[in-house]
Design an enzyme around this catalytic site. Structure first.
Site, short mmCIF file in Angstrom:
data_model
loop_
_atom_site.label_atom_id
_atom_site.label_comp_id
_atom_site.label_asym_id
_atom_site.label_seq_id
_atom_site.Cartn_x
_atom_site.Cartn_y
_atom_site.Cartn_z
N SER A 193 0.85 -1.19 0.00
CA SER A 193 0.00 0.00 0.00
C SER A 193 0.89 1.24 0.00
O SER A 193 1.68 1.42 -0.93
CB SER A 193 -0.94 -0.04 1.22
OG SER A 193 -1.83 1.07 1.20
N HIS A 220 -2.62 -0.86 -3.34
CA HIS A 220 -3.75 0.04 -3.09
C HIS A 220 -3.50 1.36 -3.81
O HIS A 220 -2.60 2.13 -3.44
CB HIS A 220 -3.92 0.31 -1.60
CG HIS A 220 -4.14 -0.95 -0.79
ND1 HIS A 220 -3.80 -1.04 0.54
CD2 HIS A 220 -4.67 -2.14 -1.14
CE1 HIS A 220 -4.12 -2.25 0.99
NE2 HIS A 220 -4.63 -2.94 -0.01
N ASP A 313 -4.23 -5.09 5.79
CA ASP A 313 -4.60 -5.92 4.65
C ASP A 313 -3.48 -6.94 4.41
O ASP A 313 -2.30 -6.58 4.39
CB ASP A 313 -4.81 -5.06 3.41
CG ASP A 313 -5.37 -5.85 2.24
OD1 ASP A 313 -5.93 -6.94 2.47
OD2 ASP A 313 -5.28 -5.35 1.10
#
EC number: 3.1.1.61
Length: 370
Positions: A193, A220, A313
């Site tokens: 991310s 992301h 995540d």
């Protein structure tokens, strides 16, 4: 209100007066101290030198010195100010935004489109600026401990984890024993991310082709920008890096990147599909969903690699990988822009190795060769 009583100090740089007003008001409403606004790159640099903000929001398309020029000048002059890029999307803007992230910008947020409400934009802006401010203030605290300046107190709820006492911290563990795979090459899944584009720009050119049974990547990013990221990585990497459109085959010489705005699933053991299900934890794509699909189809023939990023995540997916007998490598704190996703897995005792970014390529190659 003093700067130390806010969530951080921010300089806003954008050539649009309306956008500067939107950004500044949104940030003030969220508790930040906007210490200056700039309509071009030269003014932005002047404010950074004088106000020394915790964060700068930066448009890339500005008159005179553009956003890329600002980033390069900050780096050249040793001004360690995290930059959150605020960019409209177009093919040209997308490529430039990805270049900015690879150059060291902290994170990226897409400008709100005409007719869209500002609530979701405000939430994302707050999240990314707060993480950047946390990193900035944390580094100043480290500098103060070393006698290099006066510490600023970071808000306790900041999402960036403070650096541990280096004397109390154990060395990165060696690769731990785990059940042997069936002898089939593993599918490599890379999840990341915040800070990911820069990490991937360093990692992917050092990975060979072919690699395992193939590579799946979840980064992301807003919709539209992942295509530019894939193209940039493809140009620099032995692997063929492609933004997934659905229906592609998982192949040893290919790395498929989940597109922003879609979950990446497996249609069967050898091909992928895209899903438009609801965001999970505010994320679409969600790496946990991709990882679970790979485990469901490939069992323990999975190598999960988790790089820098906010949040957790990948944690649920990591549990599935370990239960199936797969292997997990995570990036060490010292090379992460944000030690969130890797830390969640390391603290849960799921990582087979915790390694700095520069050691991960060799470790990945070793794992797929086991």
């Amino acid at each position: 209100m003093s700067a130390t009583a806010t969530r951080g100090t921010v300089v806003v740089a954008d050539d649009s007066r309306l956008m500067r007003r939107v950004l500044s008001q949104t940030l003030r409403d969220s508790g930040y101290d906007v210490v200056g606004e700039a309509e071009d790159g030269d003014a932005a640099l002047q404010l950074c030198r004088s106000a020394k903000p915790d964060v700068m929001t930066l448009d890339l398309a500005m008159p005179g010195l553009d956003g890329m020029g600002v980033l390069r000048t900050l780096k050249r002059d040793g001004l360690d100010i995290p930059v959150v890029v605020v960019s409209a999307f177009s093919p040209a803007h997308g490529a430039r935004a990805v270049d900015a992230l690879a150059e060291g910008a902290f994170d990226l947020i897409e400008k709100p489109k005409v007719g869209e409400t500002l609530s979701d934009f405000g939430r994302q802006l707050d999240e990314k600026v707060f993480a950047a401010a946390g990193r900035s203030i944390s580094r100043r605290r480290v500098g103060a401990v070393n006698g290099n300046g006066t510490a600023r107190v970071r808000t306790p709820s900041a999402p960036v984890v403070p650096r541990r006492d280096p004397h109390a911290r154990a060395a990165a563990p060696a690769v731990k024993a785990s059940p042997r795979r069936t002898g089939r090459p593993p599918v490599v899944v890379i999840a990341t991310s915040t800070g990911g584009p820069r990490a991937l720009a360093q990692l992917m050119p050092q990975l060979p082709s072919p690699l395992g049974a193939g590579v799946l990547m979840v980064q992301h990013m807003p919709p539209g920008f992942t295509g530019s990221l894939a193209a940039r990585l493809d140009n620099d990497s032995p692997l063929h890096v492609v933004e997934a459109q659905g229906g592609e085959r998982i192949a040893p010489g290919t790395a498929l990147l989940a597109p922003g705005g879609s979950h990446l699933h497996l249609a069967d053991a050898k091909s992928v599909r895209l899903g438009d299900g609801d965001p999970v934890g505010g994320l679409r794509p969600r790496a946990d969903l991709t990882i679970q699909d790979v485990v469901d189809r490939h069992g323990g023939d999975v190598l999960l690699v988790v790089l820098t990023g906010m949040g957790n995540d990948g944690l649920a997916g990591a549990r599935a990988v370990k239960a199936a007998g797969g292997r997990i490598l995570v990036e060490a704190e010292e090379t992460c822009a944000v030690y969130g996703m890797p830390r969640a897995i390391a603290d849960a005792g799921l990582a087979d190795a915790v390694l700095p970014l520069h050691d991960l390529p060799a470790a990945i190659v070793e794992e797929v060769s086991r």
